[in-house]
Design a protein around this motif. Structure first.
Motif, PDB file in Angstrom:
ATOM      1  N   LYS A 237       0.946  -1.332  -0.071  1.00  0.00           N
ATOM      2  CA  LYS A 237      -0.158   0.033   0.027  1.00  0.00           C
ATOM      3  C   LYS A 237       0.942   1.169  -0.006  1.00  0.00           C
ATOM      4  O   LYS A 237       0.509   2.269  -0.782  1.00  0.00           O
ATOM      5  N   PHE A 238       1.858   1.331   0.711  1.00  0.00           N
ATOM      6  CA  PHE A 238       2.789   2.118   0.855  1.00  0.00           C
ATOM      7  C   PHE A 238       4.338   2.029   0.413  1.00  0.00           C
ATOM      8  O   PHE A 238       5.437   2.898   0.492  1.00  0.00           O
ATOM      9  N   SER A 239       4.384   0.990  -0.126  1.00  0.00           N
ATOM     10  CA  SER A 239       5.600   0.429  -0.959  1.00  0.00           C
ATOM     11  C   SER A 239       6.688   0.891   0.122  1.00  0.00           C
ATOM     12  O   SER A 239       7.732   1.251  -0.366  1.00  0.00           O
ATOM     13  N   GLN A 240       6.636  -0.189   1.109  1.00  0.00           N
ATOM     14  CA  GLN A 240       7.676   0.110   2.122  1.00  0.00           C
ATOM     15  C   GLN A 240       7.869  -1.313   2.708  1.00  0.00           C
ATOM     16  O   GLN A 240       7.159  -1.961   2.918  1.00  0.00           O
TER      17      GLN A 240
ATOM     18  N   THR B 173       1.922  -8.387   2.877  1.00  0.00           N
ATOM     19  CA  THR B 173       0.437  -8.213   2.862  1.00  0.00           C
ATOM     20  C   THR B 173      -0.204  -8.911   1.661  1.00  0.00           C
ATOM     21  O   THR B 173       0.622  -9.383   0.751  1.00  0.00           O
ATOM     22  N   PRO B 174      -1.135  -9.534   2.067  1.00  0.00           N
ATOM     23  CA  PRO B 174      -1.710 -10.737   1.093  1.00  0.00           C
ATOM     24  C   PRO B 174      -1.797 -10.418  -0.463  1.00  0.00           C
ATOM     25  O   PRO B 174      -1.489 -11.214  -1.320  1.00  0.00           O
ATOM     26  N   THR B 175      -2.104  -9.195  -0.592  1.00  0.00           N
ATOM     27  CA  THR B 175      -2.301  -8.470  -2.042  1.00  0.00           C
ATOM     28  C   THR B 175      -0.867  -8.306  -2.838  1.00  0.00           C
ATOM     29  O   THR B 175      -0.725  -8.027  -3.832  1.00  0.00           O
ATOM     30  N   TYR B 176       0.300  -8.392  -1.843  1.00  0.00           N
ATOM     31  CA  TYR B 176       1.476  -7.773  -2.343  1.00  0.00           C
ATOM     32  C   TYR B 176       1.987  -9.370  -3.252  1.00  0.00           C
ATOM     33  O   TYR B 176       3.046  -9.979  -2.629  1.00  0.00           O
ATOM     34  N   LYS B 177       1.674  -9.238  -4.567  1.00  0.00           N
ATOM     35  CA  LYS B 177       1.953 -10.479  -5.405  1.00  0.00           C
ATOM     36  C   LYS B 177       3.695 -10.429  -5.704  1.00  0.00           C
ATOM     37  O   LYS B 177       4.254 -11.688  -5.570  1.00  0.00           O
TER      38      LYS B 177
END
Length: 296
Positions: free
Chosen positions: A74-77, A134-138
């Motif tokens: 979400k915040f690319s961190q 995060t689950p969405t971070y493929k």
């Protein structure tokens, strides 16, 4: 400065630890380039390791972090929790994507007959690190691995890239080119840490007590507090000068820096070191670079 040194030492240790796992990559078709740093579009980009094969290239971004790591898309961190403290780091996944972009542009400029596939991985070398995302971070699940998974991931790349795009001659040419345009990171240390060079302690530090400034008498350096004597103590002082101030020094500058009483003493020391010089007699400068090479 100590924090920077710890980070650098940790990173170097992580890169060295990967040597064990490189042994499990195909030996005949794999070439490794380490620490390639290239100027592109007015900025330098650096690749920890570039793996070159006839079918594809792989950029490895190597991290030797410990604690609990959490990749947040979400915040690319990258968030690390260690000893109850949370820290935010720049996202190495984005970092390696930028490296891939720069490298691809350089390859396009070299006009290879076919596009060269470039894969990338973030390799965590500390065996005790815990990695989550995060689950969405493929991309995190695809690109972030631990060292033991390097062999398996590499096999996946081999299966994905079955077409040969580089001949052995082209690989040698590419290695030669990248090595040629690569430059080491050599910052002005005082400028980097905002240190006024006038605040540096000058003179030859005693190698034994490491506190006192030595005095040059009759061809030797003497430390009065601990009675240490040395004929070569000035070498380390000149190495410090090269690292912190400049790799070139004049007779007058050396005389002031080493706390010598005459230019004759300075000339005598430099004659014994046999350093390369530049300039005429009055503007002569001694090149201290050979002294640094003795420490590597």
């Amino acid at each position: 400065m100590q924090e920077q040194l710890r980070n650098h030492s940790s990173g170097h240790k992580g890169e060295q630890s990967l040597n064990y796992f490189y042994r499990y990559l195909p030996k005949n078709d794999v070439n490794l380039l380490h620490g390639i740093r290239i100027l592109h579009d007015n900025y330098y980009f650096q690749m920890d390791t570039l793996v070159i094969t006839p079918n594809f290239l792989t950029i490895l971004e190597i991290k030797n972090l410990t604690g609990h790591l959490f990749f947040d898309d979400k915040f690319s961190q990258l968030i690390r929790t260690y000893d109850g403290k949370k820290e935010a780091f720049s996202n190495p996944i984005e970092q390696v994507k930028r490296q891939r972009c720069h490298l691809n542009e350089i390859l396009l400029q070299q006009k290879y007959s076919a596009p060269i596939p470039i894969d990338s991985l973030v390799v965590m070398t500390n065996p005790n690190v815990i990695i989550e995302a995060t689950p969405t971070y493929k991309e995190a699940y695809e690109k972030v691995i631990k060292s033991p998974s390097l062999q398996q991931k590499f096999q996946e790349f081999i299966q994905k890239n079955k077409q040969t795009v580089l001949t052995q001659k082209q690989i040698k040419k590419l290695i030669k080119y990248l090595s040629k345009v690569s430059s080491s990171y050599d910052p002005d240390v005082c400028e980097l840490f905002e240190i006024n060079k006038r605040d540096l302690i000058t003179g030859v530090l005693c190698p034994s007590c490491d506190q006192s400034i030595m005095t040059y008498v009759w061809g030797s350096w003497h430390c009065h507090p601990c009675n240490t004597s040395s004929k070569i103590a000035h070498v380390e002082a000149l190495q410090d000068y090269a690292y912190l101030i400049s790799t070139k020094i004049s007779n007058r500058e050396a005389m002031k820096y080493l706390h010598l009483s005459s230019s004759y003493q300075t000339n005598h020391l430099f004659r014994s070191l046999k350093l390369p010089t530049s300039g005429s007699t009055k503007s002569r400068k001694y090149n201290l670079t050979p002294l640094l090479e003795k420490t590597t």
